[in-house]
Structures are given as structure tokens and as C-alpha cells.
Design a protein around this motif. Structure first.
Motif, PDB file in Angstrom:
ATOM      1  N   LEU A 141      -0.987  -0.773   1.633  1.00  0.00           N
ATOM      2  CA  LEU A 141      -1.244  -1.002   3.199  1.00  0.00           C
ATOM      3  C   LEU A 141      -0.014  -0.037   3.609  1.00  0.00           C
ATOM      4  O   LEU A 141       0.694   1.244   2.974  1.00  0.00           O
ATOM      5  N   SER A 142      -0.073   0.330   4.924  1.00  0.00           N
ATOM      6  CA  SER A 142       0.018   1.202   6.318  1.00  0.00           C
ATOM      7  C   SER A 142       1.724   0.863   6.441  1.00  0.00           C
ATOM      8  O   SER A 142       2.774  -0.474   6.423  1.00  0.00           O
TER       9      SER A 142
ATOM     10  N   ALA B  48      -6.319   8.226  -4.829  1.00  0.00           N
ATOM     11  CA  ALA B  48      -5.548   8.643  -4.130  1.00  0.00           C
ATOM     12  C   ALA B  48      -5.998   8.058  -2.329  1.00  0.00           C
ATOM     13  O   ALA B  48      -6.088   7.294  -1.537  1.00  0.00           O
ATOM     14  N   LEU B  49      -7.675   7.796  -2.331  1.00  0.00           N
ATOM     15  CA  LEU B  49      -8.414   8.629  -1.243  1.00  0.00           C
ATOM     16  C   LEU B  49      -8.361   6.225  -0.780  1.00  0.00           C
ATOM     17  O   LEU B  49      -9.077   5.208   0.058  1.00  0.00           O
ATOM     18  N   LEU B  50      -8.739   5.663  -1.540  1.00  0.00           N
ATOM     19  CA  LEU B  50      -8.538   3.899  -2.073  1.00  0.00           C
ATOM     20  C   LEU B  50      -7.547   3.350  -1.273  1.00  0.00           C
ATOM     21  O   LEU B  50      -7.862   2.479  -0.813  1.00  0.00           O
ATOM     22  N   THR B  51      -6.241   3.780  -1.082  1.00  0.00           N
ATOM     23  CA  THR B  51      -5.532   4.082  -0.241  1.00  0.00           C
ATOM     24  C   THR B  51      -5.907   3.458   1.513  1.00  0.00           C
ATOM     25  O   THR B  51      -5.329   2.240   1.925  1.00  0.00           O
ATOM     26  N   SER B  52      -7.092   4.401   1.211  1.00  0.00           N
ATOM     27  CA  SER B  52      -7.407   3.925   3.289  1.00  0.00           C
ATOM     28  C   SER B  52      -7.989   2.815   3.170  1.00  0.00           C
ATOM     29  O   SER B  52      -8.445   2.258   4.096  1.00  0.00           O
ATOM     30  N   PHE B  53      -8.489   1.795   2.562  1.00  0.00           N
ATOM     31  CA  PHE B  53      -9.327   0.899   2.636  1.00  0.00           C
ATOM     32  C   PHE B  53      -8.154  -0.372   2.490  1.00  0.00           C
ATOM     33  O   PHE B  53      -8.311  -1.164   3.740  1.00  0.00           O
TER      34      PHE B  53
ATOM     35  N   ASN C 192       0.026   8.815   2.653  1.00  0.00           N
ATOM     36  CA  ASN C 192       0.297   8.596   2.087  1.00  0.00           C
ATOM     37  C   ASN C 192      -0.939   9.350   0.287  1.00  0.00           C
ATOM     38  O   ASN C 192       0.017   9.432  -0.623  1.00  0.00           O
ATOM     39  N   VAL C 193      -2.163   9.526   0.944  1.00  0.00           N
ATOM     40  CA  VAL C 193      -2.752  10.484  -0.188  1.00  0.00           C
ATOM     41  C   VAL C 193      -2.105  11.093  -0.785  1.00  0.00           C
ATOM     42  O   VAL C 193      -2.449  11.638  -1.088  1.00  0.00           O
ATOM     43  N   CYS C 194      -1.680  12.510   0.427  1.00  0.00           N
ATOM     44  CA  CYS C 194      -1.060  13.232  -0.304  1.00  0.00           C
ATOM     45  C   CYS C 194       0.240  13.036  -1.549  1.00  0.00           C
ATOM     46  O   CYS C 194       0.833  14.167  -2.065  1.00  0.00           O
ATOM     47  N   SER C 195       0.779  12.586  -0.701  1.00  0.00           N
ATOM     48  CA  SER C 195       2.379  11.735  -1.487  1.00  0.00           C
ATOM     49  C   SER C 195       1.245  11.692  -2.316  1.00  0.00           C
ATOM     50  O   SER C 195       1.885  11.966  -3.619  1.00  0.00           O
ATOM     51  N   LEU C 196       0.745  10.726  -2.913  1.00  0.00           N
ATOM     52  CA  LEU C 196       0.463  10.020  -4.570  1.00  0.00           C
ATOM     53  C   LEU C 196      -0.296  11.542  -5.349  1.00  0.00           C
ATOM     54  O   LEU C 196      -0.470  11.718  -6.177  1.00  0.00           O
TER      55      LEU C 196
ATOM     56  N   VAL D 288       6.281   2.623  -3.740  1.00  0.00           N
ATOM     57  CA  VAL D 288       7.023   2.478  -4.317  1.00  0.00           C
ATOM     58  C   VAL D 288       7.188   2.636  -5.314  1.00  0.00           C
ATOM     59  O   VAL D 288       7.371   3.675  -6.785  1.00  0.00           O
ATOM     60  N   PHE D 289       5.887   2.015  -6.544  1.00  0.00           N
ATOM     61  CA  PHE D 289       6.173   1.324  -7.625  1.00  0.00           C
ATOM     62  C   PHE D 289       4.829   2.280  -7.637  1.00  0.00           C
ATOM     63  O   PHE D 289       5.263   3.286  -9.240  1.00  0.00           O
ATOM     64  N   ILE D 290       3.794   1.954  -7.175  1.00  0.00           N
ATOM     65  CA  ILE D 290       3.158   3.010  -8.161  1.00  0.00           C
ATOM     66  C   ILE D 290       2.740   4.666  -7.959  1.00  0.00           C
ATOM     67  O   ILE D 290       2.392   5.563  -8.264  1.00  0.00           O
ATOM     68  N   GLY D 291       3.558   5.089  -6.274  1.00  0.00           N
ATOM     69  CA  GLY D 291       3.146   5.898  -5.853  1.00  0.00           C
ATOM     70  C   GLY D 291       4.518   7.333  -6.490  1.00  0.00           C
ATOM     71  O   GLY D 291       5.052   8.398  -6.786  1.00  0.00           O
ATOM     72  N   TYR D 292       5.205   6.372  -6.791  1.00  0.00           N
ATOM     73  CA  TYR D 292       7.122   7.009  -6.884  1.00  0.00           C
ATOM     74  C   TYR D 292       8.015   6.318  -9.274  1.00  0.00           C
ATOM     75  O   TYR D 292       7.642   7.759  -9.839  1.00  0.00           O
TER      76      TYR D 292
END
Length: 360
Positions: free
Chosen positions: A5-6, A182-187, A137-141, A219-223
Motif C-alpha cells: 500500500l501507499s 514492481a508495477l503491481l504495487t500500483s494496484f 516504490n516501483v523504482c526502489s523495488l 520492508v520485507f519484500i523490498g529490502y
């Protein structure tokens, strides 16, 4: 696939501050949150910290953004115009350069908009706010997973240089998958925005309005996941480097200089992005206590978020510069590109040296 989420919604400061002078939609750090805390030393240090943050933001805008746009575009252009000479690491660096271009384009909007620390030159609606957070968030992932996959593929190429498991062709498809995931974060962010308008009519939307859970997932998925993958790959690479095998004389293995570039990339990316994820984790831990956050903790948290965002944006100009000075093939690629562009307006002889290098 990735339910994120945001992580900095327009209502977040209002939830954190509750009794503070921060209204919904105010996501910036300021000295106002420290008023009334009774801590005189904090109120004295706050203006100096605010000045330092403003100077760093201005430096990022004046220097970091043009350098990031220019060098990332140059990295992408040089490699795409000479695709026959691209190697597996080059594909990952092009992938990170595209993410860097997006970050450089987002930096002025973040640093001069309502999320800025002290000099918001414009405001925008919640739709634009959610869109900017999704892109960030997409760029960070993309950045973190490209770094992790680069480490894993370098290990595969080092251990099994003739299997073509980490070929340029396969790497391009992997990078496309990274962007798609990463683009699925927009959903999820889109669902959050919709629920913010229809929550009174749909009870299920109330379950999605949990920014703390979103931060923990991010934090878990992205880091944590890419960090464990990088650590595992570096351990395996270090073991192989200690062993003298017949594969070391194989002409198809990666250039030894790639290892130095790999270590520098990992240290730089994780060094610049770790503070961002630590602030998300700190926000989750503070709100998980179930107690109102006082002005002192809120001021530290918002200041840390602004500073960590600056460090994250600085990865955009730093990475292409690192690639430029540590990749020994980049200068020759750049010279061939310049010569090719020069030869468009006049007849030139064929670059036999470049052709021999590409064929080799």
C-alpha cells in the motif's frame, strides 16, 4: 503478487500527530511539531537541522538531478546503441539506469512539492500524490532486485561460465519481469485511494487502510528479501574466488573487474536505500505500540524520512558515475557512439577495431 500500500498517505501525519499542529495532507518535517514538548535543546537544534536539510535538498536539485538525468540517459543510450557488446551486468545496469531516470524526474516534484521540508512551491491532489508514491516504490523495488539478481547471476556466471543460464537474452527477460512485478504495487495503492472515498459504504475497505502493515510488507519484500539474496550470493562468490579451478582460465567467464564493480554497487545501493527502509520500519514500530506519538518522536521520524528520501534520490546520479569510472569497456563504447553519430553527416571508414572487439 506484491501487496504494497501507499507508505506515506496524505492522512498519515494526522494519524501520527493527532494532537500536534499537522493537518491532514501535511507530510513534511518542520519545527512546529516540537512546540510545546518542553525540550529546549530540541527547539534550539531544530532550525539548524532544518537549514542543513534545506541545503541538501537544494544541492540535490541543482547538482544531483541534472547529473542523474544526463548520466543515466547516457548509460542507456551507449548500451542500447551497441547491443552486440552488452554483457549480463550491462543489462542490469541499464535496468537500474531507467529506474534512476524516473527517480531524477520525480526528485523535483518530491523536494519542491507539499512533501518538501519548508519550501513547498506547489500542491497537488491525492491522485497525483498516490501516483508519485507508486512510482517511487516501483523504482526502489526495481533498484534493489536488480542489484540482488546481478549478484546471483554473477555467481552463476563465475561458477558455470558456459551454461548460458545468465546470458544477455535471459537477463533481458528477467529485467522485464522485475518491472512487471514492481508495477503491481500500483494496484494496491489504487485500491487504497478508492477505499478512501467509499469506506463508509464498503466495510471491507477499512481492512485495507493500515499503513503500518503496508510499511512492514514493503520492508520485507523490498529490502529483507533482496538483502538476503545479495548476502547469499556474495558468500558463494567469495568461496569460489578462494578456490583455484580450471574455470578460472576459461575465456568465457566474466571479467575480474566486474567483481569490484559488483561489490561497489551493492555497498552503494544498500547504503543509500537502507535509511529509507529503516524509517519505514521505525514508523511501523512506533505506531504498533498503540500509544500517541509525542512531538519529539514525530519530529525525529519526519526528519529521518526527509533525509532518507534525499539519500534514495542521490542513488540516481551516483550509480551511473560508479559505472562510468569502474567499467573499463564504457569509454570505448562511448567513443564508438560519438563516432557513429559524427558519421551520420559524412562518410566514415568502418571502425575495424570496434568490430573486432564486438566479435571477440
Amino acid at each position: 503478487m506484491w501487496l504494497i500500500l501507499s507508505t506515506a498517505t496524505p492522512e498519515e501525519p494526522g494519524r501520527l500527530a493527532k494532537s500536534q499542529d499537522c493537518e491532514p495532507g501535511c507530510a513534511m518535517w518542520s519545527c512546529g511539531v516540537l512546540n510545546g514538548t518542553g525540550r529546549g535543546e530540541d527547539q534550539l537544534l531544530c532550525p539548524h537541522s532544518h537549514l542543513v536539510l534545506s541545503v541538501l535538498s537544494l544541492l540535490c536539485l541543482v547538482v544531483g538531478v541534472p547529473v542523474g538525468l544526463g548520466y543515466n540517459a547516457l548509460l542507456v543510450l551507449v548500451n542500447l546503441c551497441d547491443q552486440s557488446s552488452m554483457t549480463m551486468p550491462d543489462v542490469y545496469f541499464v535496468n537500474m539506469a531507467v529506474a534512476g531516470l524516473v527517480l531524477s524526474a520525480l526528485a523535483p516534484v518530491h523536494l519542491l512539492g507539499p512533501m518538501a521540508s519548508g519550501w513547498a512551491l506547489w500542491g497537488f491532489s491525492s491522485e497525483v500524490h498516490v501516483t508519485l508514491l507508486v512510482l517511487f516504490n516501483v523504482c526502489s523495488l526495481v533498484t534493489m532486485y536488480s542489484t540482488a539478481l546481478l549478484c546471483l547471476d554473477c555467481y552463476i556466471e563465475r561458477a558455470l561460465p558456459r551454461t548460458y543460464m545468465s546470458s544477455v537474452y535471459n537477463t533481458r527477460h528477467v529485467c522485464g519481469f522485475v518491472w512487471g512485478g514492481a508495477l503491481l504495487t500500483s494496484f494496491s495503492s489504487l485500491l487504497f485511494y478508492i477505499c478512501s472515498h467509499v469506506a463508509a459504504r464498503i466495510v471491507e475497505c477499512s481492512r485495507m487502510q493500515n499503513a503500518e502493515a503496508a510499511d512492514a510488507i514493503l520492508v520485507f519484500i523490498g529490502y529483507l528479501v533482496p538483502a538476503m539474496a545479495v548476502l547469499y550470493a556474495l558468500v558463494l562468490i567469495s568461496r569460489i574466488r578462494k578456490e583455484d579451478t580450471p574455470l578460472d582460465q576459461d575465456a568465457g567467464r566474466l571479467d575480474p573487474s566486474v567483481h569490484r564493480l559488483l561489490v561497489a554497487t551493492v555497498c552503494t545501493q544498500f547504503g543509500l536505500w537502507t535509511p529509507h527502509y529503516l524509517t519505514l520500519l521505525g514508523h511501523t514500530l512506533l505506531t504498533a505500540r498503540g500509544k500517541p506519538v509525542d512531538g519529539h518522536d514525530l519530529g525525529i521520524l519526519l526528519f529521518a524520512k526527509d533525509l532518507s528520501r534525499l539519500l534514495a534520490f542521490s542513488s540516481s546520479p551516483v550509480m551511473p558515475l560508479l559505472y562510468r569510472y569502474m567499467n573499463r569497456n564504457f569509454p570505448s563504447k562511448l567513443q564508438r557512439l560519438i563516432k557513429k553519430m559524427h558519421c551520420r553527416h559524412q562518410s566514415c571508414s568502418v571502425d575495424h577495431a570496434g568490430a573486432q572487439q564486438r566479435s571477440a
